[in-house]
Structure formats: C-alpha cells, structure tokens
Design an enzyme around this catalytic site. Structure first.
Site, PDB file in Angstrom:
ATOM      1  N   LYS A 149       0.846  -1.187   0.000  1.00 27.30           N
ATOM      2  CA  LYS A 149       0.000   0.000   0.000  1.00 27.30           C
ATOM      3  C   LYS A 149       0.877   1.230   0.000  1.00 27.30           C
ATOM      4  CE  LYS A 149      -4.501   0.815   0.110  1.00 27.30           C
ATOM      5  NZ  LYS A 149      -5.520   0.070  -0.629  1.00 27.30           N
ATOM      6  N   GLY A 176     -18.368   7.497  -1.501  1.00 31.95           N
ATOM      7  CA  GLY A 176     -17.345   7.777  -2.489  1.00 31.95           C
ATOM      8  C   GLY A 176     -17.610   6.989  -3.752  1.00 31.95           C
ATOM      9  N   VAL A 193     -17.000   3.985  -4.574  1.00 24.54           N
ATOM     10  CA  VAL A 193     -17.537   2.645  -4.347  1.00 24.54           C
ATOM     11  C   VAL A 193     -18.899   2.719  -3.668  1.00 24.54           C
ATOM     12  CG1 VAL A 193     -17.209   0.446  -3.142  1.00 24.54           C
ATOM     13  CG2 VAL A 193     -15.269   1.549  -4.260  1.00 24.54           C
ATOM     14  N   GLY A 204     -20.498   6.489   4.006  1.00 24.57           N
ATOM     15  CA  GLY A 204     -19.514   6.867   3.003  1.00 24.57           C
ATOM     16  C   GLY A 204     -20.018   6.621   1.602  1.00 24.57           C
TER      17      GLY A 204
END
Length: 350
Positions: A80, A186, A188, A184
C-alpha cells in the site's frame, strides 16, 4: 519510535519513506508480503493528522492487501502507499509524477492503483515515470461504464454480492425491503447504493461531503443521516464504506443491525471486535474478503491480461463469504478469525 517497533509492523518486508522538496510530496510505501506474487495496493491521499497516523494506516492497509489477495485467489502479495495531504487542496500533477518515481524504485515488487483521494488522471501522471501503475488501461469492464481502468465498479459489485450473501445467511431472505445504512458515498459507496436500490433495498446514507449524499437522495431516494448517527440506526445492515476502525468499542454497543458488510478497509478497530460482534449476534463480513473486487479486476487487467472469468471471479466472493460464515458457526470462532486462518495458510506456506 522505530518502524520495527510499531505495533502494526507485523513482519513487513519493506517500508520506505519519500520526500520530494520540488513537488511537496511526502509519501510512504509499505510492502507486507510477496510470497504469492508482486505486492499490489492502491495509493491513498489523505489529510493525516501527522506522519505517525499515516504510518499506522499504510501498515494496516498493506497487511490487509496480503490477506485480500490470498482470499481472492490471485497471484499477488500485499502492499500500500499513502500520500500525506489534502487531495482537494494540495494535490498537483508534479506531486503525482514524483509519486510515480517513488513507486518505480521498487522495480516491480510493488504495483499501485487508485484509492481514496486518487483518480485515474493522477495515475496517468504517475505512469510517466513507472511501468508499475495499475488501473489505468482497461481492455474490458463489468458494467456499462466507460472502461477507463477505475476498479471501483468491480469493488462495488463484489461488495453488493457480499451483502446479498450475508443477508441470505443471517436473515434467510433477499434484499427486497432490507434496510441498509451506508457510511460513506465515495466512488464505491455510491455504486453500491445503486446496486442495492435496484435490488429493492431501502437506503440510509451519510457522508461528510454533502454533494455525495445529495446525489443519493435525489437519484435513489435515500434518507440522509448525520454521519454521527449512521451506525446507530435501527436497520438490518450497516455498510461501512469510508475509512477504517469505525467498528470499535465505542460504536459497537450502539449498533442495532445484525449484519456488517461494507467496502471500507480495516473496519474493525482490532481483531477482538470480531469476537464481540459474534457474541452480540452480529454477522460480520470480513472486509478484505468482501471488498476484493478491485484487486480481482486489476489482476485480470494488468497482471494476467485476460478477461476470462472476471465477473464470475468477482461473484465468487459471495460463496467465499458463505463458507466463512459456515466455518464460523462450525468452529465457534469470529468470522474474521476464520478468514485470517484460511488466508495465512495460503500466503505463509510458500
């Protein structure tokens, strides 16, 4: 404190820091494990409070990618990268190009792709200086959207499949009339919301960025909820799709839903929270299993270079989760512990 002493270090193979004075880039790349193949993990840009917070995030996320790749049955390891800074205010093309140079120093041991705060356009700037940038050029796609390399549609599809599997296992029903709270919205989260709406679910949504919830309300008829209240609603499913550690000792006692299934990485503040979920009768879909659609998509696009079975590979997430749920009941263990055991058997045996 040394990185080696960090409580999230967990035998990482390589952790590197990068500072570019010209562009202002400050970034960290962490490679956790490459036993199964080169490490793959998206690049995240976030307004971290300090470098310690950024280091903790990248270490946790890269470890999670190792487990995700193993459970997704792809020949990849886990890594990452994070960039310190506000993606809406501080990001520049020069900074993204510098990030590409940083990625290139790993010489193929680490591939990066899109994550929070990073767009396909940003990746294109990185690609000017590295051949190890994934998620830019797509030969095929799983939806009617433009095939631009963005793995979000694949991630959202996988999470949707996972929510269906969890609801079927916990409630013995389909998604019609099921109340889902999405934390959330976003790239996705909003796609997941559309899938759920089309399947007949009732939506409750929260996001700190108001335009996102406005879209969900106007397009999908979702009920807008204050972000502080979204996890406490009297719903059937909560779907964490923002940052990690939202399921923690403070939030868990107030959760009424009996299914937790969402796209966010590292949803549990610690592994013990999974056992607490089980004790409370909450079915938790391990995050790195349910959100593996993106890594599966990138693997088929960049590494394997084949479209054979891409959609079926993603849809198999549902069966993988069902097997984990059954194993959890049979072994009387938390779902995250069962998933961890399976993943470790795969990537540690090399």
């Amino acid at each position: 404190m040394s990185v080696l002493d960090h409580n999230e270090y967990n035998n990482h193979e390589h952790v590197a820091f990068f500072n570019d004075k010209y562009s202002g880039l400050q970034a960290i790349i962490a490679v956790h494990n490459t036993n199964l193949g080169p490490a793959l993990g998206g690049c995240r840009m976030w307004s971290y409070a300090n470098s310690e917070e950024a280091l903790t995030d990248v270490l946790r996320l890269s470890k999670g990618m190792t487990y995700k790749a193993a459970m997704a049955n792809v020949a990849l390891g886990g890594g990452k990268s994070v960039i310190l800074g506000d993606p809406r205010a501080a990001k520049t093309p020069a900074m993204m190009e510098a990030m590409g140079k940083f990625v290139d120093t790993f010489k193929g041991r680490y591939y990066t792709a899109e994550d929070s705060g990073i767009s396909v356009e940003d990746l294109q700037h990185m690609e000017k200086h590295s051949n190890y940038i994934a998620g830019i050029h797509s030969k095929y796609h799983i939806s009617e959207e433009k095939s631009d390399g963005n793995p979000s549609p694949a991630t959202a599809l996988g999470v949707f499949v996972g929510v269906k599997a969890a609801v079927a296992y916990q409630y013995n029903t389909d998604l019609r009339g099921v109340k889902v709270a999405i934390q959330g919205l976003g790239s996705v989260g909003i796609r997941l919301a559309r899938h759920l709406k089309n399947a007949g679910a009732e939506l409750f949504v929260a996001d700190v960025y108001k335009p996102n919830v406005t879209v969900a309300a106007e397009e999908l008829g979702a009920v807008i909820v204050d972000p502080q209240d979204i996890l406490t609603l009297d719903v059937d499913v909560i779907a964490p799709c923002a940052l990690g550690a939202t399921i923690n000792p403070t939030s868990l006692p107030n959760i009424k839903a009996k299914v937790i299934a969402g796209a966010a990485n590292n949803q549990l503040a610690n592994e013990g929270i999974g056992t607490e979920c089980r004790n409370r009768g909450i079915l938790y879909a391990p995050d790195y299993v349910i959100n593996a659609g993106g890594i599966i998509d990138i693997y088929h696009q960049k590494i394997e270079s084949s479209d054979r079975g891409l959609k079926s590979h993603i849809e198999n997430i549902g069966q993988t989760l069902t097997d984990i749920f059954k194993g959890s009941d049979e072994q009387d263990l938390a779902t995250n512990i069962v998933a961890n055991k399976i993943a470790e058997e795969r990537f540690l045996k090399k």
